[in-house]
Design a protein around this motif. Structure first.
Motif, PDB file in Angstrom:
ATOM      1  N   CYS B  61       0.880  -1.162   0.000  1.00 39.41           N
ATOM      2  CA  CYS B  61       0.000   0.000   0.000  1.00 39.41           C
ATOM      3  C   CYS B  61       0.917   1.210   0.000  1.00 39.41           C
ATOM      4  O   CYS B  61       1.724   1.376   0.915  1.00 39.41           O
ATOM      5  CB  CYS B  61      -0.878  -0.024   1.248  1.00 39.41           C
ATOM      6  N   VAL B  63       0.192   4.614  -0.284  1.00 40.79           N
ATOM      7  CA  VAL B  63      -0.492   5.900  -0.157  1.00 40.79           C
ATOM      8  C   VAL B  63       0.260   6.818   0.813  1.00 40.79           C
ATOM      9  O   VAL B  63       1.226   6.415   1.447  1.00 40.79           O
ATOM     10  CB  VAL B  63      -1.943   5.685   0.312  1.00 40.79           C
ATOM     11  N   CYS B  65       0.143   7.973   3.952  1.00 43.80           N
ATOM     12  CA  CYS B  65      -0.414   7.938   5.300  1.00 43.80           C
ATOM     13  C   CYS B  65       0.634   8.168   6.362  1.00 43.80           C
ATOM     14  O   CYS B  65       0.320   8.301   7.531  1.00 43.80           O
ATOM     15  CB  CYS B  65      -1.079   6.600   5.546  1.00 43.80           C
ATOM     16  N   ARG B  68       3.906   2.678   6.189  1.00 44.90           N
ATOM     17  CA  ARG B  68       4.091   1.965   4.926  1.00 44.90           C
ATOM     18  C   ARG B  68       3.912   0.483   5.174  1.00 44.90           C
ATOM     19  O   ARG B  68       4.524  -0.065   6.094  1.00 44.90           O
ATOM     20  CB  ARG B  68       5.494   2.225   4.345  1.00 44.90           C
ATOM     21  N   CYS B  69       3.079  -0.178   4.375  1.00 42.28           N
ATOM     22  CA  CYS B  69       2.779  -1.569   4.666  1.00 42.28           C
ATOM     23  C   CYS B  69       2.930  -2.489   3.483  1.00 42.28           C
ATOM     24  O   CYS B  69       2.623  -2.147   2.351  1.00 42.28           O
ATOM     25  CB  CYS B  69       1.357  -1.698   5.193  1.00 42.28           C
ATOM     26  N   ALA B 100      -0.614  -4.147   7.961  1.00 40.12           N
ATOM     27  CA  ALA B 100      -1.365  -3.073   7.308  1.00 40.12           C
ATOM     28  C   ALA B 100      -2.562  -2.664   8.154  1.00 40.12           C
ATOM     29  O   ALA B 100      -3.098  -3.450   8.932  1.00 40.12           O
ATOM     30  CB  ALA B 100      -1.845  -3.538   5.941  1.00 40.12           C
ATOM     31  N   ARG B 103      -7.181   0.168   5.911  1.00 41.88           N
ATOM     32  CA  ARG B 103      -7.276   0.596   4.516  1.00 41.88           C
ATOM     33  C   ARG B 103      -6.524  -0.366   3.609  1.00 41.88           C
ATOM     34  O   ARG B 103      -7.057  -0.836   2.600  1.00 41.88           O
ATOM     35  CB  ARG B 103      -6.730   2.016   4.388  1.00 41.88           C
ATOM     36  N   GLY B 104      -5.292  -0.659   3.991  1.00 38.93           N
ATOM     37  CA  GLY B 104      -4.537  -1.609   3.186  1.00 38.93           C
ATOM     38  C   GLY B 104      -5.286  -2.929   3.063  1.00 38.93           C
ATOM     39  O   GLY B 104      -5.315  -3.547   2.002  1.00 38.93           O
ATOM     40  N   SER B 246      -0.067   1.949  10.785  1.00 35.55           N
ATOM     41  CA  SER B 246       0.447   0.617  10.503  1.00 35.55           C
ATOM     42  C   SER B 246       0.918  -0.096  11.760  1.00 35.55           C
ATOM     43  O   SER B 246       1.478   0.508  12.672  1.00 35.55           O
ATOM     44  CB  SER B 246       1.624   0.726   9.537  1.00 35.55           C
ATOM     45  N   TYR B 709      -8.706   5.926  -0.870  1.00 38.03           N
ATOM     46  CA  TYR B 709      -9.598   4.907  -0.294  1.00 38.03           C
ATOM     47  C   TYR B 709     -10.994   5.477  -0.015  1.00 38.03           C
ATOM     48  O   TYR B 709     -11.857   4.783   0.508  1.00 38.03           O
ATOM     49  CB  TYR B 709      -9.053   4.319   1.018  1.00 38.03           C
TER      50      TYR B 709
HETATM   51  S1  SF4 Z   1      -2.111  -0.104   4.979  1.00 34.80           S
HETATM   52 FE1  SF4 Z   1      -2.719   1.680   6.185  1.00 34.80          FE
HETATM   53  S2  SF4 Z   1      -0.943   2.173   7.433  1.00 34.80           S
HETATM   54 FE2  SF4 Z   1      -0.263   0.793   5.832  1.00 34.80          FE
HETATM   55  S3  SF4 Z   1       0.463   2.080   4.167  1.00 34.80           S
HETATM   56 FE3  SF4 Z   1      -1.679   1.654   3.737  1.00 34.80          FE
HETATM   57  S4  SF4 Z   1      -2.849   3.297   4.666  1.00 34.80           S
HETATM   58 FE4  SF4 Z   1      -0.780   3.350   5.541  1.00 34.80          FE
END
Ligand code: SF4
Ligand code: SF4
Lengths: 206, 813, 293
Positions: B61, B63, B65, B68-69, B100, B103-104, B246, B709
């Protein structure tokens, strides 16, 4: 597989992020209106306006991520007229879709909203502790998802030894009803069971 | 790479795309059927597809935020059927899983969202109307090239702008931010450059302001790991439970550190945030935009009760008292004079004074000052909410005064008041060449640059690199971003500015979905998602472990979507700079190139990129105690001076003082040498409150990463968009929980259900930022987009986005 | 609060009325020493019809009615299983009774009659137990049982009375023996109706206590009573009381020998009571507030 598995929720780590819910929705392809795990927000407290326009407050809030607790005395199983709701040899409570008549009686009686009616299928559905994952030696989807590790699982006795039995907190129901396999670490702001100070403040989300 | 090979690749790609399109169409039917039979899916093999093998791919993912996941896609027959996350290892903190957030985990419904863009399109209706017709890739690229050529010829390169866009900011190979690290930047650099911007919508004010106090180009705080060593933690508008979600990131770090240490936690915020819910011992609600007033009141107590760290102040700072003031500044301008009321305003900043502004009882302010001063060490940390205000530069500097006064800068377990930082590992980057254009505008002023262009100057509008702009913006690239309308302020006015085709002549949007911004495109191109291409992602800043993510292509690009690299290559070819842009490399060649360069930094990485992709994530545990920024300086300021003019912490900044003397500011705006409290337009004391009595902020919300999202049904189901309102304000207006309400000011109106909750301060509303702008024919927004209500007026110094400074009224709809 | 539970509202009221018909008419038959095959002969078939209708309606509540045969599989634990069994058995016994009396009008089949009546009573009891769930405090009181029996006696009596008055219209006037028997029958009905009303009224305060206790349980469940106000509750009471009053008036007139049958008035009384009971049952489901999450 381990027998008598339980969940543990650390309310001081649960941020109410709902990752557990989405992991569950994704894994089980949950239909609209069906949630095997729900995160309730219990909030209360008051605001007082001082003469100088400043404020005092005693607001509290905490989240409860709750699915089925695979109770020792499952009222859903007792209620189910068809025996579709059953507790298996490992203690997991689930629905046999072939037998369910869709009367929703189990739903009425469960104080955790665990049985969830799938209107499209006309049958009750619910958390089965990710039995398939457990078979593979994997944790349930929600537990594996929890970013803060607030949600964990394990054999009841092990969790009990580790965390002890906490005083019941609002709005959890009297454990005598079903003897849930649910342990928790209460929030710093936890209100005693039966308290009327707060309420579940996100009804639209659970 | 010879051009015929490119087109061969594209043709072959097309073939694949067509096939995948058919498959995906069939899968859609399958997905629909599955919702019916969903119960059985995952428990038993899917009916009718015996022996269909499930494959697993690590993806990510990417994005914006702040975490990072890594994700793991389960793929059956070319369709993602499930998303998991890091489940590797034993999950011991320090080598823990990079789990994650919600959202991920909802990525499957993002990738297959019904509003996914399918083909290149060309606008047919009025700009912003959202009417498009399908065109071919060739047609689209031809037209973009022709328009770009014309714009550059007519208005010059400085009329071409790459808009702030962070939807793919976590990606290496399809990065969307900053422009200078993207393929678009590289393309434009091959073509003579583009108008730069400085600052971000996240940090405009703080990033500009703190270097005046601490020097350098960026100011980092101690990491959350250091909380283990703190006695007291004070979070100003810092909400990692929503902004660093995360399980491999900072929310987990702070939860863990709180658990391991013994610190008391105080959260100062207008809202009882999710961070406060899980971590705080105490919540101190504060009116938005008044943090500097609180700091003043606290400083008054600390000075009055002699709780300040004289040793630190004398050795390491300038501007505290009249003895340490820089040359050329008249008497009465030191911090102490200001606080004690001996400065120009003649107002002692007593706790009572602060109480009236902040809404925090005087008694509590006095106690808090003693608590902060008495806790050694104390970890004061701010998020980026407090600075997103009309006087946010001052607020961010003011918060840092608490650690400065109490000597908590540069100590283990303390913090300088800036946002937490941490460790991270990063991939090597492909070169993006150099932008010959040096002109730069603030990230927030591009709509102004469309309208006023050459009227914008350095001293009035913060133009950098030139005294004034040479051209208005005529061509906008918008890749993976929603700042065209949704995330920029004053959506209605922005829509009007963009709607005038005579002003900005061309808008090219490259996107996954029909976002509110995409609707303003002239040419709209479908981009791949991370799961549809090979990629890498840097680990986020975290406290205990750094990591790298190797994201493997899991499915074929959906419909006709293309990678940003190939889009830019297509334009480059048509502009005659293909060789300069590609250097003869395909995207895949660049993937290998980047991996090779990265291995030079981390030789322990597997030799072959394939093995890295199979591994998914690579982790490195932080060794030793967490780093302490400014430790060397604190210990020996003479040998290790800061990069400020004085080499010390500048409580009073002569640079700012000089800027204040030379810049032209609109009525009411202030820049000052000291981190003062400034009452601002649409702040607590604005007379406009008679008409619009409520302050409105827009907090970060778990449902979205900004606006990314925002179209995912699952996320809307578990976290619907709602307006937070205190029961006192709701009752006064006859509003009950879940009632539809109308929030409005002179800039616009939003219709949204109310969340009546004690978790927000009376007099304050919050509408979570990022919801998608959905105006009806009367211009009333039904999406809950806070930027319908925010203002385009920039902050004084950074010219940044003060999106938490708004006055509104709310009524039952 | 539950959603629209009309199928359950109808099911419970239909079956309770059917049970009431059997219980009251069989009692009246014995008390009135009725041997004539024609007197009180419509009540049992009527009860069968209502019970059958109730069972049919109840199927619409089910998500998977095709599995309904399995619904008696958990008699050991499930009150719902027991309810389904009890209702079915009651229905079958009533059906048997009706068949016997239809085939052999000369036989009174009083043994079977007593059995059917007892099964009716048992059914109503079992039904009320279905709702006594520990997680639903508003239901989990003896008031639920009292209320269900109240319904049974009230609607059952009035339905018996209406059918009786229609049949009596054809009976010859001025037969002193018939008049005496009629007086006795009406007396039984009167007592049954008073019993029903009494049960309702006793249940009422218990209901209110449970409701207020359940209010603000910290659950998100919204009580229908809270949201729709007490207006519906009052209306429901007024309907039942009006029906009962008219019925009492009719009964008094008959007992006083001033008329033999007042079909229309009895019908009005029945309709009023039924309307009140339907509304009451709707409120009953609406008052579902569950503790917990
Ligand atoms: S899964 Fe959630 S915390 Fe991880 S990178 Fe995506 S939005 Fe960010
Ligand atoms: S994932 Fe964990 S922290 Fe998030 S809501 Fe669920 S239990 Fe709480």
């Amino acid at each position: 597989m381990q027998k008598r598995l339980a969940f543990h929720l650390d309310m001081n780590a649960c941020t109410g992020c709902k990752t557990c819910m989405i992991a569950c929705i994704d894994k089980n392809d949950l239909a609209d209106g069906v949630l095997y795990r729900r995160v309730s927000e219990y909030t209360g407290g008051d605001w007082i306006r001082n003469a100088d326009g400043t404020y005092e407050q005693n607001v509290f809030s905490y989240y409860l991520s709750i699915s089925c607790n695979h109770c020792e005395n499952p009222i859903c199983v007792r209620s189910c007229p068809t025996t579709a709701m059953y507790k298996d040899e490992n203690g997991i409570v689930s629905v046999n879709p072939e037998k369910c008549v869709g009367c929703r009686y189990c739903e009425w009686g469960c104080p955790y909203s665990a049985p969830q009616f799938n209107a499209e299928l006309g049958i009750m559905t619910k958390c089965d502790f990710c039995r398939d994952y457990l078979d593979l030696g994997k944790p349930p989807a929600c537990v594996a998802a929890c970013p803060t590790r607030a949600l964990t699982f394990g054999p009841y006795q092990e969790l009990l030894d580790k965390y002890g039995q906490a005083q019941l907190v609002a709005p959890l129901p009297d454990t005598a009803i079903t003897q849930p396999n649910l342990l928790f670490t209460p929030s710093r702001k936890a209100q005693p069971a039966g308290s009327r100070n707060g309420k579940i403040s996100n009804p639209e989300e659970v | 790479m010879p051009s015929n090979e490119t087109s061969a690749a594209v043709q072959a790609g097309n073939g694949i795309r067509r096939r995948s399109l058919l498959k995906w169409g069939a899968a859609l039917g399958g997905v629909a059927a599955l919702t019916g039979g969903g119960l059985f899916f995952g428990l038993k093999p899917v009916n009718g597809s015996p022996g269909k093998k499930e494959e697993l791919f690590w993806t990510a993912c990417t994005v914006n935020c702040g975490s990072r996941c890594v994700l793991r896609a389960h793929v059956i027959d070319g369709v993602i059927t499930r998303i998991e996350t890091d489940d590797t290892g034993v999950d011991v903190y320090g080598q823990h899983q990079d789990r994650a957030c919600l959202r991920g985990r909802a990525m499957r419904h993002r990738i297959y969202a019904p509003d996914r863009l399918k083909y290149p399109m060309k606008r047919v209706g009025k700009r912003g109307e959202g009417k498009f017709e399908r065109i071919s890739w060739d047609q689209a690229l031809d037209e973009i090239a022709a328009r770009l050529k014309k714009t550059i010829e007519t208005h010059g390169n400085e009329s071409v702008y790459i808009n702030y866009a962070t939807g793919c900011t976590g990606s290496v190979m399809s990065d969307s931010y900053a422009p200078a690290s993207t393929w678009l930047g590289r393309l434009m650099n091959c073509l003579g450059g583009y108008l730069n911007h400085y600052g971000t919508y996240s940090t405009a004010q703080i990033a500009r302001a703190l270097p005046f106090t601490f020097g350098g180009s960026s100011v980092n705080g101690n990491s959350f790991a250091d909380i283990v060593n703190s006695k007291l933690v004070v979070l100003f508008g810092n909400n990692p439970a929503a902004t660093r979600m995360s399980g491999g990131g900072q929310i987990y770090d702070i939860v863990k550190s709180r658990e391991k240490g013994n610190a008391r936690f105080i959260v100062i915020d207008p809202r009882y945030t999710d961070t406060a819910v899980s971590l705080a011992d105490e919540w101190i609600p504060i009116r938005p935009g008044t943090d500097a007033a609180l700091v003043n009141g606290l400083a008054y107590v600390m000075i009055g009760e002699d709780l300040v760290d004289h040793d630190f102040l004398t050795r390491c700072t300038v501007g505290y008292d009249e003895d340490s003031m820089p040359e050329g500044v008249p008497e009465g301008n030191s911090y102490k004079s200001y606080i004690l009321g001996q400065g120009a305003d003649k107002t002692p900043k007593t706790p009572a004074w602060a109480a009236a502004i902040t809404g925090i009882p005087e008694r509590r302010i006095v106690q808090l000052a003693r608590e902060i001063a008495g806790a050694k060490p104390c970890y004061v940390v701010q998020g980026w909410g407090p600075q997103r205000q009309a006087s946010g530069e001052q607020i961010s500097r003011a918060i840092c005064m608490l650690p400065i006064l109490t000597g908590n800068v540069g100590v283990q377990g303390g913090n300088n008041g800036a946002r937490e930082s941490g460790v991270s590992s990063t991939f090597a980057r492909y070169p993006t060449l150099t932008n010959p254009v040096k002109t730069s505008i603030s990230v927030f002023t591009w709509t102004d640059a469309i309208e006023r262009g050459p009227e914008m100057t350095a001293t009035a509008d913060g133009v950098q690199g030139r005294d004034r702009l040479v051209a208005p913006i005529k061509f906008i690239w918008n890749y993976a971003g929603n700042c065209l309308v949704n995330q920029h302020s004053d959506a209605n006015r922005t829509a009007r500015i963009l709607g005038d085709e005579a002003k900005c002549e061309t808008i090219v949007v490259i996107e996954n979905f029909m976002t509110p911004s995409a609707k303003f495109a002239d040419i709209l191109l479908p981009a791949t998602t991370c799961a549809e291409e090979d990629d890498f992602a840097d680990g986020a800043y975290t406290a205990a472990m750094s990591y790298l993510i190797f994201a493997r292509k899991a499915i074929e690009p959906l419909f006709e979507s293309r990678s940003i690299y190939d889009v830019c290559a297509g334009v480059a070819k048509r502009m005659g700079v293909e060789q300069a842009y590609t250097e003869g490399r395909s995207r895949d060649d660049w993937v290998r190139w980047v991996y090779g360069e990265t291995r030079k930094k981390y030789p322990e990485l597997p030799e072959k990129v394939e093995d890295a992709f199979a591994m998914g994530i690579w982790k490195k545990e932080r060794a030793g105690l967490p780093a302490v920024p400014y430790k060397d300086f604190r210990e020996d300021p003479e040998t290790n001076p800061l990069k400020t003019p004085s080499g010390k912490v500048e409580i009073f900044s002569k640079q700012l003082w000089d800027i204040a003397e030379t810049w032209t500011l609109p009525e009411g705006d202030r820049i000052s040498g000291l981190p003062e409290y400034n009452p601002t337009w649409e702040g607590v004391s604005d007379p406009l409150r008679e008409k619009y009595p409520l302050q409105l902020i827009g907090h970060h919300y778990k449902q979205r990463t900004h606006s990314t999202y925002g179209n995912v049904d699952w996320l809307k189901r578990v976290a619907p968009q709602e307006l937070w309102i205190n029961p006192a304000d709701a009752e006064a207006r006859g509003i009950k929980h879940a009632d539809m309400v109308k929030v409005y000011n002179d800039r616009g109106t939003v219709l949204i259900p109310a969340k009546v909750t004690t978790r927000i301060m009376p007099g304050v509303l919050s509408l979570p930022q990022g919801a998608w702008f959905a105006p009806d024919k009367d211009g009333v927004d039904h999406g809950g987009c806070v930027n319908v209500l925010t203002s385009l007026r920039p902050s004084p110094l950074a010219k940044g986005n003060p999106q938490h400074t708004n006055l509104v009224q709310v009524v039952k709809a | 609060m539950l959603g629209n539970e009309w199928s359950l509202v109808l099911f419970t009221i239909l079956v309770q009325t059917a049970a009431g018909l059997v219980v009251v008419s069989e009692t009246a038959r014995r008390a009135g020493d009725v041997h004539s095959p024609r007197q009180l002969s419509w009540q049992i078939p009527g009860a069968c019809g209502l019970a059958a209708l109730g069972l049919l309606v109840s199927l619409t509540h089910l998500g998977s009615p095709q599995n309904s045969v399995l619904a008696v599989a958990n008699l050991g634990d499930s009150w719902l299983s027991r309810e389904i069994l009890a209702t079915s058995v009651f229905f079958l016994a009533s059906l048997a009774l009706a068949m016997v009396r239809w085939k052999r009008p000369e036989r009174s089949a009083s043994g079977l009659g007593i059995l059917a009546a007892c099964l009716g009573l048992a059914d109503v009891f079992v039904m009320s137990r279905v709702y006594q769930l520990p997680a639903v405090p508003v239901w989990n009181t003896v008031a639920t049982t009292l209320g269900f029996f109240g319904t049974m006696f009230l609607t059952g009596t009035l339905a018996t009375g209406v059918l009786f008055s229609i049949q009596s219209r054809q009976a010859q006037q001025g037969d002193p023996q018939a008049a005496q028997q009629r007086t006795r029958l009406v007396g039984v009905l009167f007592v049954a109706a008073v019993l029903g009303l009494a049960l309702k009224l006793i249940g009422l305060p218990l209901d209110m206590i449970a409701l207020s206790a359940a209010d603000n349980l910290g659950t998100s469940g919204v009580s229908l009573l809270a949201s729709a106000g007490t207006g519906l509750l009052v209306m429901r009471l007024l309907l039942v009381l009006a029906g009962a009053a008219i019925f009492a008036w009719v009964a008094m007139r008959i007992l006083a020998g001033r008329s033999a049958a007042l079909v229309q008035a009895s019908l009005v009384a029945l309709c009023l009571v039924l309307a009140g009971e339907l509304l009451g049952r709707f409120l009953f489901y609406g008052s579902y507030i569950r503790i917990g999450l």
